[in-house]
Design an enzyme around this catalytic site. Structure first.
Site, PDB file in Angstrom:
ATOM      1  N   SER A  53     -21.818 -13.401  15.079  1.00  0.00           N
ATOM      2  CA  SER A  53     -21.204 -12.224  14.189  1.00  0.00           C
ATOM      3  C   SER A  53     -21.318 -12.834  12.651  1.00  0.00           C
ATOM      4  O   SER A  53     -20.938 -13.953  12.190  1.00  0.00           O
ATOM      5  CB  SER A  53     -19.929 -12.164  14.742  1.00  0.00           C
ATOM      6  OG  SER A  53     -19.274 -11.133  13.657  1.00  0.00           O
TER       7      SER A  53
ATOM      8  N   ARG B 184       0.818  -1.262   0.157  1.00  0.00           N
ATOM      9  CA  ARG B 184      -0.148   0.017   0.036  1.00  0.00           C
ATOM     10  C   ARG B 184       0.824   1.168  -0.075  1.00  0.00           C
ATOM     11  O   ARG B 184       1.782   1.320   0.874  1.00  0.00           O
ATOM     12  CB  ARG B 184      -1.074   0.075   1.255  1.00  0.00           C
ATOM     13  CG  ARG B 184      -1.826  -1.220   1.223  1.00  0.00           C
ATOM     14  CD  ARG B 184      -2.841  -1.334   2.453  1.00  0.00           C
ATOM     15  NE  ARG B 184      -3.723  -2.416   2.353  1.00  0.00           N
ATOM     16  CZ  ARG B 184      -4.874  -2.620   2.680  1.00  0.00           C
ATOM     17  NH1 ARG B 184      -5.437  -1.404   2.900  1.00  0.00           N
ATOM     18  NH2 ARG B 184      -5.652  -3.577   2.693  1.00  0.00           N
TER      19      ARG B 184
ATOM     20  N   THR C  54      -9.104   6.635  27.336  1.00  0.00           N
ATOM     21  CA  THR C  54      -8.570   7.319  25.978  1.00  0.00           C
ATOM     22  C   THR C  54      -8.970   8.921  26.226  1.00  0.00           C
ATOM     23  O   THR C  54     -10.015   8.966  26.434  1.00  0.00           O
ATOM     24  CB  THR C  54      -9.309   6.789  24.965  1.00  0.00           C
ATOM     25  OG1 THR C  54      -8.918   5.416  24.400  1.00  0.00           O
ATOM     26  CG2 THR C  54      -9.059   7.496  23.618  1.00  0.00           C
TER      27      THR C  54
ATOM     28  N   LYS D  54     -17.334   9.856   8.264  1.00  0.00           N
ATOM     29  CA  LYS D  54     -17.761   9.340   7.001  1.00  0.00           C
ATOM     30  C   LYS D  54     -18.591  10.557   6.508  1.00  0.00           C
ATOM     31  O   LYS D  54     -18.567  11.579   6.182  1.00  0.00           O
ATOM     32  CB  LYS D  54     -18.227   7.955   6.638  1.00  0.00           C
ATOM     33  CG  LYS D  54     -17.018   6.875   7.167  1.00  0.00           C
ATOM     34  CD  LYS D  54     -17.370   5.627   6.725  1.00  0.00           C
ATOM     35  CE  LYS D  54     -16.113   4.845   6.653  1.00  0.00           C
ATOM     36  NZ  LYS D  54     -15.522   4.675   7.933  1.00  0.00           N
TER      37      LYS D  54
ATOM     38  N   HIS E 234     -21.544   3.178   7.536  1.00  0.00           N
ATOM     39  CA  HIS E 234     -21.609   3.361   6.129  1.00  0.00           C
ATOM     40  C   HIS E 234     -23.140   4.042   5.780  1.00  0.00           C
ATOM     41  O   HIS E 234     -23.521   4.413   4.638  1.00  0.00           O
ATOM     42  CB  HIS E 234     -21.074   2.493   5.217  1.00  0.00           C
ATOM     43  CG  HIS E 234     -19.739   2.522   5.220  1.00  0.00           C
ATOM     44  ND1 HIS E 234     -18.758   3.094   4.381  1.00  0.00           N
ATOM     45  CD2 HIS E 234     -19.041   1.489   5.989  1.00  0.00           C
ATOM     46  CE1 HIS E 234     -17.497   2.518   4.572  1.00  0.00           C
ATOM     47  NE2 HIS E 234     -17.790   1.730   5.774  1.00  0.00           N
TER      48      HIS E 234
ATOM     49  N   SER F 284     -19.708  -2.325   3.438  1.00  0.00           N
ATOM     50  CA  SER F 284     -19.035  -1.239   2.198  1.00  0.00           C
ATOM     51  C   SER F 284     -18.252  -1.856   1.159  1.00  0.00           C
ATOM     52  O   SER F 284     -18.153  -1.029   0.264  1.00  0.00           O
ATOM     53  CB  SER F 284     -18.346  -0.259   3.205  1.00  0.00           C
ATOM     54  OG  SER F 284     -16.958  -1.072   3.745  1.00  0.00           O
TER      55      SER F 284
END
Length: 409
Positions: A137, A21, A277, A248, A217, A189
């Site tokens: 899942s 990549r 966090t 997005k 999405h 997606s």
């Protein structure tokens, strides 16, 4: 061990497989999306059009969003100053979570640093709250959901993609008294197909399972107020936990869950991915809240309508050229290439020769042999830009087909 040699070997494998990549340095210009500038390795610049961004509606450039961010920046400065539990909770975070809860008609919402973290943290925490929990899942769930399910230490079952009959079989094989949760997506997606929300909710109610829906999405893109496919299909109240992103269609940054007040309070109190966090900067929270509020309006619906129209036009025209378009009726336009080297070649030529920026999608994002280019039309792409993509793909597809024929010969 020769660590450098091991690293060289690992990186070389990616080059050999044609899936190394490369980051392309692009600079978006305020108010000019989808136009951008490509900064080439040699230092020169080239004007390009972005065709693979997830800022689906151009909200990252919208005046309402920028105005809210400027106001918050001037009022509070840059960072949040800490975790939410220490010093990182502000009125901007409260406003954002109120907007999200209202969007999804839920009692509460919780903002994370990304939708990836929201999925991972929530799914890995749920077995602590419901001992013995079994998570079912979908096989094509996002990597963040897979990671959260994998890390939670509880029982998991993988059902074939969108196969409710297989899901039912797996559930039937387990203890009826065990707590259960079904995790799936509204839009997958890579292929751009819809999840069977109604059918899964029916099954969940039948067996007493919780439902966890990733609308990453879809938020901003579907439903009369942009809450997603569950809103569009009238199923939102039947979903227990909704996960989505602010990065997005909302055009900013961050992720969240929306659920009952008790569920949100429990995740807030137990999830390490939230507790430890640093919170979103107030300026980001302000921009996200403004974007959500705008997309709830009639003006937001006009953007959704125009985006869907542009996606339909691009699909229709590329199909007319005979290109292998994967079309499940969503806003995503995947063109199946099926080879990582040719996929990268197409991407490079589109950028270099035509100023069209669309990144190749290779393994492990998609299975080997299903490599593709994924175009994401927006309401601010113009007809002339759609024309340019169609003409470029027509010319380059024929060129790559000749190359493939020569290689196979």
């Amino acid at each position: 061990m020769d660590y450098d040699k091991a690293l060289d070997s690992a990186i070389q494998r990616l080059h050999d497989e044609g899936r190394y990549r490369t980051f392309i340095d692009i600079e978006r210009r305020k108010g000019q999306f989808p136009h951008a500038v490509w900064r080439k390795p040699d230092g020169t610049e080239k004007d390009i059009t972005v065709w693979c961004g997830n800022d689906y509606l151009g909200m990252g450039q919208h005046p309402a969003v920028l105005s809210a961010m400027h106001e918050a920046l001037d009022a509070t400065g840059a960072g949040s100053g800490g975790t939410r539990n220490i010093s990182g909770t502000t009125l901007y975070h409260r406003r954002l979570e109120a907007e999200i809860a209202d969007l999804h008609a839920k009692e509460a919402a919780l903002v994370f640093s990304s939708a990836y973290v929201a999925n991972d943290a929530t799914l890995s925490t749920l077995p602590k709250l419901f001992p013995g929990l079994i998570i079912y899942s979908d096989a094509l769930n996002h990597a963040s959901m897979i990671e959260g399910v994998r890390r939670n230490g509880g029982a998991k079952r993988i059902f074939r993609h969108n196969d409710v009959a297989h899901l039912r079989e797996l559930i039937a094989a387990d203890d009826p008294a065990a707590p259960k949760l079904i995790a799936f997506e509204s839009i997958y997606s890579m292929d751009g197909d819809f999840g069977p929300i109604r059918e899964i909710c029916d099954l969940a109610e039948e067996v007493g399972a919780l439902t966890y829906l990733d609308e990453v999405h879809a938020v901003g893109m579907y439903g009369p107020r942009g809450a997603g496919v569950a809103e569009r299909d009238g199923q939102m109240a039947r979903v227990d936990i909704i996960n989505a992103t602010l990065g997005k269609a909302f055009g900013v940054f961050g992720g969240y869950i929306a659920a009952s007040a008790k569920m949100v309070d429990a995740i807030r109190s137990y999830a390490p991915g939230f507790i430890f966090t640093t919170s979103l900067p107030p300026v980001v929270a302000a921009g996200a809240a403004a974007s959500i509020a705008f997309l709830k309006t009639a003006e937001g619906q006009a953007l959704r309508d125009k985006q869907q129209l542009h996606a339909q036009i691009l699909k229709m025209r590329l199909k007319g050229l005979g290109l292998p378009i994967i079309d499940h009726g969503t806003h995503i336009v995947p063109v199946h290439v099926g080879d990582p080297i040719h996929c990268k070649m197409l991407s490079d030529m589109l950028l270099d020769q035509f100023g069209i920026y669309v990144q190749p999608i290779n393994f492990p994002t998609v299975p080997r042999g299903t490599e593709r280019l994924r175009f994401t039309p927006s309401p601010v792409h113009e007809s002339s830009q759609i024309d340019a993509v169609v003409k470029a793909m027509d010319r380059l597809w024929q060129h790559c087909a000749l190359n493939r024929a020569e290689v196979s010969a």
